[in-house]
Scaffold this motif. Structure first.
Motif, PDB file in Angstrom:
ATOM      1  N   THR A 104      26.835  38.854  43.522  1.00 42.77           N
ATOM      2  CA  THR A 104      27.071  39.791  42.476  1.00 42.77           C
ATOM      3  C   THR A 104      28.492  39.753  42.039  1.00 42.77           C
ATOM      4  O   THR A 104      28.447  39.688  40.721  1.00 42.77           O
ATOM      5  CB  THR A 104      27.033  41.367  43.231  1.00 42.77           C
ATOM      6  N   ALA A 105      29.366  39.608  42.751  1.00 46.20           N
ATOM      7  CA  ALA A 105      30.619  39.310  42.104  1.00 46.20           C
ATOM      8  C   ALA A 105      30.878  38.294  41.202  1.00 46.20           C
ATOM      9  O   ALA A 105      31.398  38.332  40.312  1.00 46.20           O
ATOM     10  CB  ALA A 105      31.696  39.335  43.481  1.00 46.20           C
ATOM     11  N   LYS A 106      30.352  37.154  41.764  1.00 47.28           N
ATOM     12  CA  LYS A 106      30.196  35.630  41.067  1.00 47.28           C
ATOM     13  C   LYS A 106      29.475  36.061  39.667  1.00 47.28           C
ATOM     14  O   LYS A 106      30.421  35.634  38.432  1.00 47.28           O
ATOM     15  CB  LYS A 106      29.522  34.754  41.793  1.00 47.28           C
ATOM     16  N   GLN A 107      28.454  36.887  39.417  1.00 46.31           N
ATOM     17  CA  GLN A 107      27.992  37.088  38.103  1.00 46.31           C
ATOM     18  C   GLN A 107      28.896  37.903  37.251  1.00 46.31           C
ATOM     19  O   GLN A 107      28.970  37.641  36.064  1.00 46.31           O
ATOM     20  CB  GLN A 107      26.558  37.780  38.578  1.00 46.31           C
ATOM     21  N   LYS A 108      29.306  38.873  37.939  1.00 43.09           N
ATOM     22  CA  LYS A 108      29.959  39.825  37.287  1.00 43.09           C
ATOM     23  C   LYS A 108      31.451  39.343  36.693  1.00 43.09           C
ATOM     24  O   LYS A 108      31.852  39.661  35.433  1.00 43.09           O
ATOM     25  CB  LYS A 108      30.279  40.966  38.167  1.00 43.09           C
ATOM     26  N   ILE A 109      31.953  38.358  37.563  1.00 41.60           N
ATOM     27  CA  ILE A 109      33.218  37.694  37.176  1.00 41.60           C
ATOM     28  C   ILE A 109      32.965  36.802  35.755  1.00 41.60           C
ATOM     29  O   ILE A 109      33.767  36.912  34.917  1.00 41.60           O
ATOM     30  CB  ILE A 109      34.029  36.959  38.191  1.00 41.60           C
ATOM     31  N   THR A 110      31.974  36.259  35.863  1.00 48.58           N
ATOM     32  CA  THR A 110      31.361  35.350  34.676  1.00 48.58           C
ATOM     33  C   THR A 110      31.366  36.155  33.608  1.00 48.58           C
ATOM     34  O   THR A 110      31.811  35.769  32.471  1.00 48.58           O
ATOM     35  CB  THR A 110      30.390  34.574  35.145  1.00 48.58           C
ATOM     36  N   GLU A 111      30.648  37.249  33.650  1.00 50.39           N
ATOM     37  CA  GLU A 111      30.532  38.131  32.652  1.00 50.39           C
ATOM     38  C   GLU A 111      31.619  38.755  32.046  1.00 50.39           C
ATOM     39  O   GLU A 111      31.800  38.758  30.781  1.00 50.39           O
ATOM     40  CB  GLU A 111      29.752  39.207  32.979  1.00 50.39           C
ATOM     41  N   LEU A 112      32.521  39.201  32.949  1.00 54.59           N
ATOM     42  CA  LEU A 112      33.707  39.879  32.185  1.00 54.59           C
ATOM     43  C   LEU A 112      34.761  39.023  31.883  1.00 54.59           C
ATOM     44  O   LEU A 112      35.635  39.347  31.111  1.00 54.59           O
ATOM     45  CB  LEU A 112      34.459  40.666  33.572  1.00 54.59           C
ATOM     46  N   LEU A 113      34.958  37.600  32.606  1.00 58.38           N
ATOM     47  CA  LEU A 113      35.919  36.729  31.890  1.00 58.38           C
ATOM     48  C   LEU A 113      35.428  36.341  30.448  1.00 58.38           C
ATOM     49  O   LEU A 113      36.151  36.099  29.586  1.00 58.38           O
ATOM     50  CB  LEU A 113      35.914  35.460  33.047  1.00 58.38           C
ATOM     51  N   LYS A 114      34.102  36.390  30.264  1.00 52.41           N
ATOM     52  CA  LYS A 114      33.764  36.025  28.946  1.00 52.41           C
ATOM     53  C   LYS A 114      34.098  37.177  28.035  1.00 52.41           C
ATOM     54  O   LYS A 114      34.346  37.182  26.962  1.00 52.41           O
ATOM     55  CB  LYS A 114      32.065  35.876  29.055  1.00 52.41           C
ATOM     56  N   LEU A 115      33.788  38.438  28.396  1.00 45.68           N
ATOM     57  CA  LEU A 115      33.958  39.769  27.667  1.00 45.68           C
ATOM     58  C   LEU A 115      35.612  39.713  27.405  1.00 45.68           C
ATOM     59  O   LEU A 115      35.983  40.155  26.246  1.00 45.68           O
ATOM     60  CB  LEU A 115      33.586  40.748  28.411  1.00 45.68           C
TER      61      LEU A 115
END
Ligand SMILES: Nc1ncnc2c1ncn2[C@@H]1O[C@H](COP(=O)(O)OP(=O)(O)OP(=O)(O)O)[C@@H](O)[C@H]1O
Ligand SMILES: [Mg+2]
Lengths: 295, 378
Positions: A107-118
């Motif tokens: 979950t963290a990995k996914q979220k991190i990719t998402e947030l770093l993009k944001l």
């Protein structure tokens, strides 16, 4: 709903905040006060780093110390000066904080990719943090605060050290994040909150002076703000007579923006709509920390 | 679990690992290598070592009175061989010396030429039998007089215990004193190396957060102040890792000293001048030392973790760790590892000091944990 009920904080004999009572519903709150007013103290109590000397802080009716990790689980926080390990990459750093936030690895990995993009850091995920600019670090800070999709997002002077372009970008980002949560953001820079905050909280003399919408707060000065042109030769005496909150020089004239309570006004004065900045300067006019600041 | 791994990961960086290598290298060169290279140290110690091993092969870990008679017979046979050798040396025969006894008693001033020859036989040609006989004689001397030595020992003043000690079968145990001394020297230096290494690695555990200003973020996550406990686990795991790796390497090196024949021999050995409180075997003594080293490593980790949280800078951290390291080193060299269970100190002092140190470590940590939960993070 987050409630501060009669909260006071003392450091030894020094009272930093007194009898603060506030309610926060979903929306963006701008905590606006000059340096040393107690913004960080208030925020640190809201994030459980400081314990109130008196009073209580409730989240949905329960004291946040009782809620303990249940409360921290819905909390996102960006400290005024936030710490990071300079040899970590943003990814590793965020993975570490995700672990502290009790998130699953995947979950963290996914979220991190998402947030770093944001936050626009998707191209530097494997660069070490020590190579990051202040603005980039601050964006990493916002990303970490958002990791657990917090219900309460608290940012302590998130724009300090950012250039105007980064600031604008940050405001846009906050608007994106603003749904369905309480966002509290402290600043002493009026323009940071002017366009995005639903409510402004002002602290003066260790107490909450205002908590209201910008429009309502600006009403305080309705009919008291004027602009007029003054010969440069007369500028000095004008300054002595009126509380100037802004001046601009044009050839041999000065344009003054000033506050007056006088009823008999000069026909040459133009009544203007008060801005949040006007109120800020008016309220803190005798505040020592403002001395020397230019407008 | 993931958090603990992250915390351990933060403790090790290249600088720290480099420092550990440097320290270990220095310790090896200065304090350890000698005890590997020169063990047993020269002659007749080497011969003594060989003979005691043969004795154990023949008699087991103890030599009882009957076996001692057998040992004496072997000695006499060896003396006969030596007699023959002496008789075969013309120069000695001419001087009227035809026996080992005469050879041994012969002394310098009367005949310098012959004296040189004797020295040549012993030191140049290194004829084994003369060295071995010397070793056997010292074994016999000690075996025959251990009771007197015990009775005159100033550390033993409890008559009852003295009797028990003397009558113990373990008093016949075969264990040369230098075997224990060698191991004791090595393990205490290794213990000190481990304590210092644990200090170097574990001391950073909280101060890195303080220095990097990370505590505000960590303590507002769900894990929150519980991180203090996770970090403590990380510190203990790290201490265990360091201790295990060092001890593993140490015992690899120690294997070259080839002392395993003595593992079953008791510390009550007739070979000793110094005495021990406990009737335990050399192997049990090794285990006890290892347990001691682990305990010291945990205590060091506990104290380092505590200090790391309460000091504000690396300088004050070093300042507060130096006296602690000095005290621990002195205690290790005095009675915690070196002379562990030795009669120079009351046995309860050793055990009491270990318990005391563990209590101190536990107390400072539980004190801090109580405070950690309610302290303002400013
Ligand atoms: N740990 C402390 N001990 C004593 N006084 C403190 C402590 N922390 C803050 N103060 C005092 O409390 C007051 C409020 O400080 P605080 O940091 O909350 O202000 P602030 O509004 O966040 O200021 P800034 O804009 O500079 O961040 C200041 O006068 C400060 O000196
Ligand atoms: Mg502040």
């Amino acid at each position: 709903m987050l409630v501060m009920n009669q909260v006071s904080k003392k450091f030894g004999n020094f009272t930093a905040l007194k009898d603060v009572t506030l309610e926060f519903d979903n929306g963006i709150y701008g905590l606006l006060a000059p340096n040393g007013a107690g913004k960080t103290t208030m925020i640190k109590m809201l994030v459980t780093l400081l314990f109130p000397t008196n009073g209580e802080i409730l989240y949905d009716g329960t004291d946040i110390t009782t809620l303990d990790e249940e409360y921290r689980n819905v909390l996102g926080y960006l400290p005024q000066e936030f710490g990071y390990y300079k040899n970590y990459t943003p990814e590793k750093y965020l993975m570490y904080l995700a672990a502290l936030k009790g998130m699953e690895k995947n979950t963290a990995k996914q979220k991190i990719t998402e947030l770093l993009k944001l936050v626009g850091l998707e191209n530097v995920t494997n660069k070490k943090l020590k190579k990051f600019s202040g603005g980039m670090i601050q964006r990493v800070g916002i990303a970490q605060a958002m990791l657990n999709d917090p219900k309460i997002l608290i940012l302590d002077e998130p724009t300090s050290g950012l250039d105007p372009k980064e600031r604008a970008r940050f405001r846009k980002l906050l608007n994106v994040l603003a749904q369905d949560r309480i966002i509290i953001l402290s600043t002493h820079i009026v323009s940071d909150v002017e366009s995005i905050a639903n409510q402004i909280i002002m602290i003066k003399d260790k107490k909450v002076l205002y908590k209201d919408s910008i429009t309502n707060i600006c009403e305080i000065l309705e009919g008291k703000i004027y602009e007029t042109e003054v010969e440069i030769a007369n500028a000095e005496s004008f300054r002595a007579k009126y509380f100037s909150i802004g001046e601009r020089q044009e050839r041999d004239q000065m344009t003054f923006r000033f506050i007056t309570e006088e009823k008999a006004i000069d026909p040459a004065w133009r009544n203007v709509r008060p801005s949040l900045e006007d109120v800020f300067l008016y309220i803190y006019q005798d505040d020592a920390t403002l001395a020397g600041s230019t407008v | 679990m993931r958090i603990i791994l992250y915390e351990i990961g933060k403790l090790f960086n290249w600088k720290v690992i480099g420092l550990l290598f440097l320290l270990s290298f220095l310790f090896y060169q200065l304090f350890l290598s000698f005890h590997f290279e020169y063990f047993p140290n020269g002659r007749p110690a080497g011969d003594h070592f060989k003979i005691t091993k043969q004795m154990i092969a023949k008699y087991g870990p103890e030599m009882n009175k009957k076996e001692y008679e057998n040992f004496k017979k072997t000695y006499e046979k060896e003396v006969n061989k030596a007699d023959k050798y002496v008789a075969s040396q013309e120069e000695f025969a001419n001087a009227g010396i035809t026996t080992y006894e005469g050879f041994k008693k012969f002394d310098r001033p009367s005949n310098p030429e012959l004296d040189n020859l004797k020295a040549e036989i012993i030191f140049k040609k290194e004829i084994d039998i003369f060295w071995e006989l010397q070793a056997r004689e010292s074994i016999m001397e000690r075996y025959e007089h251990f009771e007197e030595r015990t009775l005159t020992n100033r550390y033993i003043d409890n008559e009852e215990w003295k009797k028990e000690y003397l009558n113990s079968e373990s008093r016949h145990s075969i264990l040369p004193d230098y075997v224990i001394a060698n191991f004791s020297n090595l393990i205490s230096m290794v213990g000190i190396l481990i304590v210092l290494s644990v200090i170097i690695v574990v001391s950073r555990i909280h101060i890195i957060e303080y220095q990097n200003n990370a505590i505000t973020l960590q303590y507002t996550t769900m894990e929150g102040r519980n991180l203090f406990k996770k970090k403590l686990v990380a510190a203990m795991v790290t201490a265990t890792m360091i201790t295990t790796v060092y001890l593993g390497i140490f015992f690899q090196l120690y294997a070259q000293n080839e002392t395993s024949e003595f593992f079953a021999s008791s510390l009550f050995s007739f070979e000793f001048n110094g005495h021990y409180w406990l009737d335990i075997t050399f192997f049990q003594y090794i285990i006890a030392s290892v347990v001691g080293v682990y305990l010291l490593s945990f205590v060091t980790a506990a104290i380092s973790t505590y200090l790391s949280r309460v000091v504000w800078s690396y300088i004050s951290l070093i300042g507060s760790q130096i006296p602690i390291a000095v005290v621990l080193i002195l205690l290790i060299k005095e009675y915690l590892i070196t002379r562990m269970f030795g009669m120079q100190y009351p046995v309860y002092l050793t055990i009491g000091t270990y318990i005391g140190l563990l209590l101190i470590g536990g107390a400072v940590l539980s004190f801090r944990w109580k405070k950690e939960r309610i302290i303002d993070i400013v």
